[in-house]
Design a protein around this motif. Structure first.
Motif, mmCIF file in Angstrom:
data_model
loop_
_atom_site.group_PDB
_atom_site.id
_atom_site.type_symbol
_atom_site.label_atom_id
_atom_site.label_comp_id
_atom_site.label_asym_id
_atom_site.label_seq_id
_atom_site.Cartn_x
_atom_site.Cartn_y
_atom_site.Cartn_z
ATOM 1 N N VAL A 206 9.921 22.887 57.247
ATOM 2 C CA VAL A 206 9.059 23.409 56.193
ATOM 3 C C VAL A 206 9.391 24.880 56.032
ATOM 4 O O VAL A 206 9.419 25.627 57.007
ATOM 5 N N ALA A 207 9.669 25.288 54.801
ATOM 6 C CA ALA A 207 10.004 26.685 54.527
ATOM 7 C C ALA A 207 9.006 27.250 53.528
ATOM 8 O O ALA A 207 8.600 26.570 52.589
ATOM 9 N N VAL A 208 8.622 28.488 53.749
ATOM 10 C CA VAL A 208 7.765 29.206 52.809
ATOM 11 C C VAL A 208 8.690 29.937 51.842
ATOM 12 O O VAL A 208 9.419 30.846 52.238
ATOM 13 N N LEU A 209 8.690 29.538 50.591
ATOM 14 C CA LEU A 209 9.559 30.138 49.580
ATOM 15 C C LEU A 209 8.929 31.371 48.947
ATOM 16 O O LEU A 209 9.627 32.281 48.531
ATOM 17 N N ALA A 210 7.606 31.374 48.838
ATOM 18 C CA ALA A 210 6.880 32.518 48.268
ATOM 19 C C ALA A 210 5.475 32.513 48.853
ATOM 20 O O ALA A 210 4.897 31.445 49.062
ATOM 21 N N TRP A 211 4.940 33.718 49.109
ATOM 22 C CA TRP A 211 3.598 33.805 49.681
ATOM 23 C C TRP A 211 2.904 35.053 49.136
ATOM 24 O O TRP A 211 2.898 36.109 49.742
ATOM 25 N N ASP A 212 2.355 34.923 47.949
ATOM 26 C CA ASP A 212 1.613 36.013 47.332
ATOM 27 C C ASP A 212 0.380 35.392 46.688
ATOM 28 O O ASP A 212 0.485 34.687 45.689
ATOM 29 N N ARG A 213 -0.779 35.657 47.278
ATOM 30 C CA ARG A 213 -2.012 35.006 46.821
ATOM 31 C C ARG A 213 -2.315 35.284 45.350
ATOM 32 O O ARG A 213 -2.987 34.502 44.691
ATOM 33 N N HIS A 214 -1.842 36.409 44.820
ATOM 34 C CA HIS A 214 -2.169 36.781 43.443
ATOM 35 C C HIS A 214 -1.082 36.381 42.450
ATOM 36 O O HIS A 214 -1.316 36.432 41.248
ATOM 37 N N ARG A 215 0.090 36.002 42.945
ATOM 38 C CA ARG A 215 1.160 35.592 42.036
ATOM 39 C C ARG A 215 1.569 34.152 42.295
ATOM 40 O O ARG A 215 1.095 33.245 41.641
ATOM 41 N N GLU A 216 2.457 33.948 43.247
ATOM 42 C CA GLU A 216 2.958 32.596 43.481
ATOM 43 C C GLU A 216 3.018 32.289 44.974
ATOM 44 O O GLU A 216 3.398 33.126 45.778
ATOM 45 N N THR A 217 2.641 31.053 45.307
ATOM 46 C CA THR A 217 2.798 30.518 46.650
ATOM 47 C C THR A 217 3.649 29.266 46.502
ATOM 48 O O THR A 217 3.394 28.444 45.623
ATOM 49 N N ALA A 218 4.675 29.150 47.353
ATOM 50 C CA ALA A 218 5.569 27.996 47.251
ATOM 51 C C ALA A 218 6.022 27.556 48.634
ATOM 52 O O ALA A 218 6.357 28.382 49.480
ATOM 53 N N LEU A 219 5.997 26.249 48.844
ATOM 54 C CA LEU A 219 6.445 25.651 50.097
ATOM 55 C C LEU A 219 7.498 24.595 49.798
ATOM 56 O O LEU A 219 7.432 23.911 48.771
ATOM 57 N N GLU A 220 8.459 24.468 50.709
ATOM 58 C CA GLU A 220 9.467 23.422 50.597
ATOM 59 C C GLU A 220 9.501 22.651 51.905
ATOM 60 O O GLU A 220 9.587 23.246 52.979
#
Length: 198
Positions: A14-28
């Motif tokens: 599992v990789a965290v691609l993006a982690w910004d609560r106000h913009r984008e959160t993405a997991l792969e």
């Protein structure tokens, strides 16, 4: 996860691609099965804009298979897009009718491609009435065969599809009140556990 030592299995990541609560959160999440006879790789990507105030979500999942000639017929791709800014007003019956369905997606297989749209509307009893439309097109050598199959089995396929949607609605109606009553922290923990479960 390996049940014996709690460490990740070699074929799962599992990789965290993006982690910004106000913009984008993405997991792969990637799962790899290296069986030489029937190898497979599944990749699932979930994107949310934004976690602090959800507006849109995307889900894509791909299954690639390897092995004998039949393996290519086992894979495919699913893509879903949820516009929460359009979903809630449509479900409440406020605002203009959306030009596009707030939930839509495609399922692509080597032999067929299905497009699905979902639109909620308020029902008189306080529930939602959800309209689901699916359109299936044949691909490759199945292109001329699919219309014939639908002419022969179309009514049965529609009934099975409608029954599956009714079952999903019953399950949703059974689970939603429990989820709504949960505290935010408990709900987040349950979601994280579901995402990371083997």
């Amino acid at each position: 996860m390996n049940e014996e030592d709690g460490r990740p299995d070699a074929g799962q990541a599992v990789a965290v691609l993006a982690w910004d609560r106000h913009r984008e959160t993405a997991l792969e999440a990637v799962t790899l099965d290296e069986d030489p006879a029937h190898g497979a790789q599944s990749t699932c990507v979930l994107r949310l804009v934004s976690a602090a105030r959800p507006r849109e979500a995307w889900l894509s999942a791909t299954l690639r298979t390897s092995g004998d000639k039949r393996a290519r017929y086992l894979g495919g791709t699913v893509r879903l897009h949820l516009d929460l800014g359009g979903w809630w007003p449509a479900a409440a019956g406020t605002g203009r009718r959306p030009l596009a369905a707030p939930l839509g997606g495609t399922l692509t297989h080597v032999l067929a491609r299905a497009t699905v749209t979902v639109v909620p509307r308020p029902a008189p009893d306080g529930h939602w009435r959800v309209t689901v439309k699916a359109r299936v097109k044949g691909r490759s050598f199945a292109r001329p065969l699919l219309p014939v199959a639908m002419a022969v089995m179309g009514r049965r396929v529609r009934r099975v599809f409608a029954e599956a949607l009714d079952d999903a609605a019953r399950e949703w109606n059974g689970r939603l009140p429990v989820l709504v009553r949960k505290e935010g922290e408990a709900l987040r923990a349950e979601l994280a556990e579901a995402l990371l479960a083997p």
